[in-house]
Design an enzyme around this catalytic site. Sequence first.
Site, PDB file in Angstrom:
ATOM      1  N   ASP A 424      75.344   3.179  41.398  1.00  0.00           N
ATOM      2  CA  ASP A 424      76.243   4.204  41.929  1.00  0.00           C
ATOM      3  C   ASP A 424      77.644   3.635  42.071  1.00  0.00           C
ATOM      4  OD1 ASP A 424      77.121   6.536  43.683  1.00  0.00           O
ATOM      5  OD2 ASP A 424      74.989   6.952  43.536  1.00  0.00           O
ATOM      6  N   HIS A 482      80.318   7.674  47.589  1.00  0.00           N
ATOM      7  CA  HIS A 482      79.082   8.350  47.221  1.00  0.00           C
ATOM      8  C   HIS A 482      77.867   7.429  47.331  1.00  0.00           C
ATOM      9  CE1 HIS A 482      76.187   9.939  44.158  1.00  0.00           C
ATOM     10  NE2 HIS A 482      76.612  11.120  44.595  1.00  0.00           N
ATOM     11  N   SER A 680      72.465  14.714  44.117  1.00  0.00           N
ATOM     12  CA  SER A 680      72.642  13.306  44.501  1.00  0.00           C
ATOM     13  C   SER A 680      71.963  12.998  45.818  1.00  0.00           C
ATOM     14  CB  SER A 680      74.131  12.964  44.628  1.00  0.00           C
ATOM     15  OG  SER A 680      74.677  12.581  43.406  1.00  0.00           O
TER      16      SER A 680
END
Length: 764
Positions: A424, A482, A680
């Site tokens: 990520d 994120h 996600s």
Amino acid sequence: MLRKLMSKPAGLALGTAMAGLLALSSCDQQDLRLERARDLADSTLDQLSGRTIVEPSSPNALEAVDVADRAIAGTVRNDMNFETASASSMFAIGSIIAKPKNIPPAEAMAVVEDDALFLEDPEALEEVAEEEVALESAPDADMDAITAPAPAAPSTTRSLTVQPARVMPKIKLDPAAREQTLQKIEEASRELEQAAANEPAPVKRTRSLNTRSLESAPVIEQKAARKLARRSVISRDAITAQRDANSVMLDTLSKYGMGGEVALSREGQMVIQIGEDGASPTQFTPERAPRSALQNFLAVDAKLECPDNPDMMQVQSSPVLATECIVKDLRESGQFEYVEKDYIFENQFARKPTPDTPTTGTGVTPDVITDASITPNDPLWDLQWHFQNNGSGEGESIGGSSFQDFWTRQGTEGSEDVVVAVVDTGLQLEHPDIKDSPNIAPGWDMVSDPRMGNDGDGRDSDPNDPGDLCDPSVPYAADTFHGTHVAGTIGAAATNNASGVAGGAWNVKIVPVRALGKCGGRLSDINDAIRWAGGLIPAEDEEGNEIWNDNPADVINLSIGLFEFCPASLQDAIDSVTERGVIVVSAAGNARVATQYYAPGGCANVITVAAGDARGVIAPYSNFGPEVDILAPGGDLTRDDNGDGRPDGVLSTKAATNCYDPLTGDAVEDCYYAFEQGTSMAAPHVSAALALLKARDPDATPDELKATLLAAVSPRSAQQCSGSCALYPGTTPIEGSEGMCSRPCGQGLLDLALVPEKMSSGGE
């Protein structure tokens, strides 16, 4: 206030219970005595089992912590317009991924099956084991230089020096000096062939010569065996194929009067960078950037076709056309298994850049759970509906995934022996709920382009997330952090520490692998990140030494997406790790389209996860289709179906601004926890669930774990997996439901309460 009885010594608990019973022996009221005895016994069992009880008269958990440990970001929003995705994908100009034909699958140095090691070269294991002994017995002064760093700041990673560094090299392709370039290619190939000759011989797929029990092997030797189990040797066939392919690349570049650089791989994948300077993908300066001057190395994929007889000057003046023409020529050469552009993947947060709504909370205090289930004492637990038991009762959620039930009934909150790699944007290593977490293992930064890295350099041992803001000129755009949110859901945050949020697996080893940076992540970086996370290839430090992942993943989480069919090189990387026993979990994507058009959700050999809301209904932004395996909580920031005054997003770790105190509703400038939504957010619930199942059954095969996971689902009705036909073109109308169309969302909603309790060894 929540009180964890397990924190008291077991002996004290038993002593308290016995004292209470002795005091009651003088009581004449037998019924009262028995009742109180039962209460004391139940209390003692709760204490010994680690269950949490609630003292109804004590203050709420939120009141017992500082504002910094409870402040959050995110309110119910009605300004989100979920539209079917229409934007084209992007790619890195001048960067091409290719793999020569006829390269056999890479073999591992060793294979571990059923706790037995099958190794054609036992001396290789002994050599590595001796090096591990040396590491373990080294003086403290030496250990500082060779051991892995503390989890909070993994600036270096311990490397096994089995042989001198043998990372596949980068070769500069210079058409103007063809003979010299071919000579360099030949010299590099000979060096690699010599290195390959010194590699331990790989085990074939059949059972091999020497069987050794891991149970009888020393602990250090066992560790070395498991590390060797996934490492790829250098194949001579791969070296030869890449050498021949380099000649074809050189000729192709020469055709257009260009130079470049090619990076080779142990498993045959090659990354070609067009340009005279290998430090940059291209020497072109396009007249107009696709987004802004900061992103002039990216291009929107307009599916431009290279003409049959392109004009060389035209190609040289257009970086996008040059990329397309070189891809076309290499494909037509017949030398390659695949050739494709280096696509840019994005995270799968489902949100549009819009102004934040006022972030003052309602000041509503959530209800306190009063059952005897294992309940973490993290103050924001009651806002994490997505982990709570599936149901409509107090402390339950209709869209919940029943992690709490699993912790209570199965007797485990995870294991440090289970590894989940998160490919990520990296991890905020200084996050207050993460920096002291015992769950963080050393990771790696795989972002190769410093312009995308946003940290001043390329690949290195620092997986910290410096932010990924792409274009500051876009209104309300911000760093996403994120990867921190995703990893927090799995278990990166310290759970049951009376601060912040809980994770799905309290005890798990998280390996952060940074592959996305500013403006997204290159396909080539993601491919290498997957292989490194699975323990198949090494990274390379500044001195050129091989740095292997000492914690090869059991599960790899990919909360990333690309609006394209699954790229061949990505499928190759996924296949390479799944063949070695890694489970890959992927977000389905947030484009509101069939998942087959999205990657990696549409790739083979992944568990594809669609997003559900707090009602257990597929979220409006989620992709769908037969490729989806399971529905898991992804959240919906536009709804508050549980009526707690908060958005029904997934609450996890990440730095944020424009926050508020959930206890008082007062505005807070900065905070460390936020509600987000997206596939996600759904994928890490499944990764955490697999980590728990692996902790419960450490000897289970990947197929057995998948079967258990997919059996632990609550079936969804056609209406729960549907949407307006007008909003989802190409979907199938549902009979009897006018205007509604089917959006297949997998075998059902993740519900860990449906996992049967493990049978005892006696079969009881």
